[in-house]
Design an enzyme around this catalytic site. Structure first.
Site, PDB file in Angstrom:
ATOM      1  N   ASP A  77      42.110  52.356  37.836  1.00 35.90           N
ATOM      2  CA  ASP A  77      42.281  51.612  39.229  1.00 35.90           C
ATOM      3  C   ASP A  77      42.738  52.513  40.253  1.00 35.90           C
ATOM      4  O   ASP A  77      43.789  52.645  40.281  1.00 35.90           O
ATOM      5  CB  ASP A  77      43.352  50.387  39.079  1.00 35.90           C
ATOM      6  CG  ASP A  77      43.296  49.537  40.551  1.00 35.90           C
ATOM      7  OD1 ASP A  77      42.493  49.807  41.350  1.00 35.90           O
ATOM      8  OD2 ASP A  77      44.063  48.525  40.453  1.00 35.90           O
ATOM      9  N   GLU A  93      42.006  53.170  44.332  1.00 35.21           N
ATOM     10  CA  GLU A  93      41.577  52.405  45.618  1.00 35.21           C
ATOM     11  C   GLU A  93      41.792  53.208  46.842  1.00 35.21           C
ATOM     12  O   GLU A  93      41.533  52.737  47.675  1.00 35.21           O
ATOM     13  CB  GLU A  93      41.908  50.894  45.450  1.00 35.21           C
ATOM     14  CG  GLU A  93      41.640  50.124  44.272  1.00 35.21           C
ATOM     15  CD  GLU A  93      42.182  48.828  44.163  1.00 35.21           C
ATOM     16  OE1 GLU A  93      41.785  48.070  45.262  1.00 35.21           O
ATOM     17  OE2 GLU A  93      42.871  48.496  43.273  1.00 35.21           O
ATOM     18  N   TYR A 144      37.916  50.401  38.180  1.00 33.59           N
ATOM     19  CA  TYR A 144      38.073  49.261  38.632  1.00 33.59           C
ATOM     20  C   TYR A 144      37.218  49.079  40.158  1.00 33.59           C
ATOM     21  O   TYR A 144      37.217  50.169  40.836  1.00 33.59           O
ATOM     22  CB  TYR A 144      39.577  48.726  39.286  1.00 33.59           C
ATOM     23  CG  TYR A 144      39.392  47.466  40.166  1.00 33.59           C
ATOM     24  CD1 TYR A 144      39.239  46.289  39.519  1.00 33.59           C
ATOM     25  CD2 TYR A 144      39.741  47.772  41.254  1.00 33.59           C
ATOM     26  CE1 TYR A 144      39.227  45.282  40.442  1.00 33.59           C
ATOM     27  CE2 TYR A 144      39.920  46.650  42.164  1.00 33.59           C
ATOM     28  CZ  TYR A 144      39.600  45.694  41.899  1.00 33.59           C
ATOM     29  OH  TYR A 144      39.568  44.479  42.695  1.00 33.59           O
ATOM     30  N   TYR A 147      36.276  38.895  43.269  1.00 36.20           N
ATOM     31  CA  TYR A 147      37.378  37.910  43.883  1.00 36.20           C
ATOM     32  C   TYR A 147      36.736  37.199  44.795  1.00 36.20           C
ATOM     33  O   TYR A 147      36.138  37.541  45.729  1.00 36.20           O
ATOM     34  CB  TYR A 147      38.669  38.769  44.392  1.00 36.20           C
ATOM     35  CG  TYR A 147      39.390  39.728  43.353  1.00 36.20           C
ATOM     36  CD1 TYR A 147      39.061  39.464  42.006  1.00 36.20           C
ATOM     37  CD2 TYR A 147      40.299  40.645  43.524  1.00 36.20           C
ATOM     38  CE1 TYR A 147      39.694  40.318  41.110  1.00 36.20           C
ATOM     39  CE2 TYR A 147      40.976  41.419  42.672  1.00 36.20           C
ATOM     40  CZ  TYR A 147      40.731  41.244  41.336  1.00 36.20           C
ATOM     41  OH  TYR A 147      41.265  42.002  40.330  1.00 36.20           O
ATOM     42  N   TRP A 204      42.211  38.648  35.914  1.00 36.27           N
ATOM     43  CA  TRP A 204      43.178  39.627  36.442  1.00 36.27           C
ATOM     44  C   TRP A 204      44.265  38.636  37.183  1.00 36.27           C
ATOM     45  O   TRP A 204      44.018  37.390  37.893  1.00 36.27           O
ATOM     46  CB  TRP A 204      42.880  40.653  37.356  1.00 36.27           C
ATOM     47  CG  TRP A 204      43.803  41.516  37.750  1.00 36.27           C
ATOM     48  CD1 TRP A 204      44.192  42.391  37.375  1.00 36.27           C
ATOM     49  CD2 TRP A 204      44.302  41.336  39.228  1.00 36.27           C
ATOM     50  NE1 TRP A 204      45.235  43.142  38.184  1.00 36.27           N
ATOM     51  CE2 TRP A 204      45.374  42.612  39.309  1.00 36.27           C
ATOM     52  CE3 TRP A 204      44.223  40.432  40.180  1.00 36.27           C
ATOM     53  CZ2 TRP A 204      46.268  42.592  40.463  1.00 36.27           C
ATOM     54  CZ3 TRP A 204      45.300  40.506  41.416  1.00 36.27           C
ATOM     55  CH2 TRP A 204      46.018  41.713  41.261  1.00 36.27           C
TER      56      TRP A 204
END
Length: 382
Positions: A143, A145, A216, A259, A333
């Site tokens: 992950d 970002e 991710y 999401y 998650w």
């Protein structure tokens, strides 16, 4: 007196042929069907929620796996044999803010100024510490970002990466025009951004070769955002994803983020999930090295209203979209902020048992075997 039954070789072969599909299904094998657009797939749901934080209140969350069939690490560990996520591992170049709000460049700030050797040394240390099992067989998630390897996609809060990249080239070539400066900044950023991401993934696969590794959120889609209001991924983004085959060919699993946002309509929320899963499946079909699993990352809260759990209607509609499109499962998650008090732990357990768990079991894991495992991978419809 009845005659003894004589079992011929032909009869035995017939029985074995009848049993073969059943055995394959029970053992989780992947089988092709006569229709070339259909394949039999395993469907798994993973638990990537730090519910271990609730253990100190006597809440163990055993029902995640025992009642709802979700793949959960042994003893509810956050990193274990089923799944492990590495948050910002290593020392990727990044522009970070200190406690006073000042921007600080870590490892050069942008990839073209970063020290790859230093990053990989720290990454290896992080990996050994966080996934000590050398034979770790689960899903390994990187992950990172802070920036994206496609120069254009560093917009909004990531704009400083483009700005610094341009400033570096302009200092070196003060007489170049703006277009030439930006082209060179883009070339350098993308070249070294690719190098950092590629070499990090290679290191992870060398050190934990039994795992299924992926980054991710990739591939990105950006659908149903202010600049891309359609449920479909924009053509430019899809073309950029095609150019990132260097990443997707090396990954074992694609992990798009789906999401949901409160400020969308219920139909748009389904469209958001559909567009992103569809793009990941499109990329997966193009890969030549091996079949790539598609496991969307799914949060049980609204991204822009983090104190609100997903409604039953949104849960059912979006989980059904993931299964219907033909993903290999999904990853649930959760944030540590979701369960950092006893009251939050109790509330979340109630939500798990009343809404989230039953929806996962009913829609994702308890479907008819043919409906669930024989999926159409021709994803022309979102």
């Amino acid at each position: 007196m009845s005659r003894p039954l004589v079992i011929t070789e032909g009869m035995m072969i017939g029985v074995l042929l009848m049993l073969a599909p059943i055995n394959a299904l029970l053992l989780g094998f992947v089988q092709s069907t006569p229709d070339n657009n259909k394949t039999v797939r395993e469907f798994n749901v993973y638990w990537n929620v730090p519910t271990f934080m609730c253990h100190k209140y006597g809440l163990r969350f055993e029902e995640v796996s025992e009642k709802y069939g979700i793949l959960q690490n042994w003893m509810d560990k956050f990193r274990g044999e089923e799944i492990a996520i590495l948050y910002d591992p290593g020392m990727f170049p990044a522009l970070l803010k200190d406690p006073n709000g000042n921007v600080v460049a870590r490892n050069g700030g942008v990839p073209q100024l970063g020290n790859l050797t230093k990053h990989l040394q720290v990454f290896r240390d992080h990996l050994i510490n966080q996934i000590p099992d050398k034979s770790f067989p689960g899903v390994g998630v990187i992950d990172f970002e802070s920036w994206r390897p496609i120069f254009r996609q560093n917009w909004a809060s990531l704009q400083p990466y483009k700005k610094l990249s341009v400033e570096v080239v302009r200092r070196e070539h003060p007489f170049w025009d703006d277009q030439r400066v930006e082209q060179e900044a883009k070339r350098r950023f993308e070249k070294y951004g690719q190098l950092f991401m590629e070499e990090t993934l290679k290191a992870a696969k060398r050190m934990r070769p039994a795992a299924n590794w992926g980054y991710y959120a990739y591939p990105y889609c950006y659908n149903l955002t202010p600049n891309q209001p359609s449920a479909q991924c924009e053509a430019t983004t899809m073309q950029e994803n095609d150019k990132m085959s260097w990443l997707f060919e090396s990954e074992d699993v694609l992990l798009p983020s789906v999401y949901l946002r409160w400020n969308l309509t219920s139909g748009e929320r389904v469209g958001l999930v559909g567009g992103r899963v569809k793009e990941a499946l499109r990329i997966a079909r193009q890969m030549t090295t091996s079949r790539k699993k598609v496991l969307p990352y799914y949060w049980y809260k609204y991204q822009d209203r983090r104190d609100t759990d997903l409604s039953r209607a949104d849960l059912e509609a979006t989980l059904r979209k993931i299964t219907d499109l033909g993903a290999d499962g999904f990853i649930i998650w959760g944030s540590s902020d979701d369960i950092n008090t006893k009251a939050k732990c109790l509330q979340f357990r109630e939500y798990l048992n009343n809404e989230l768990g039953p929806a996962v079991k009913r829609i994702a894991l308890n479907n008819n075997a043919n409906d669930r495992l024989t999926v159409d991978v021709s994803v022309d419809q979102v």
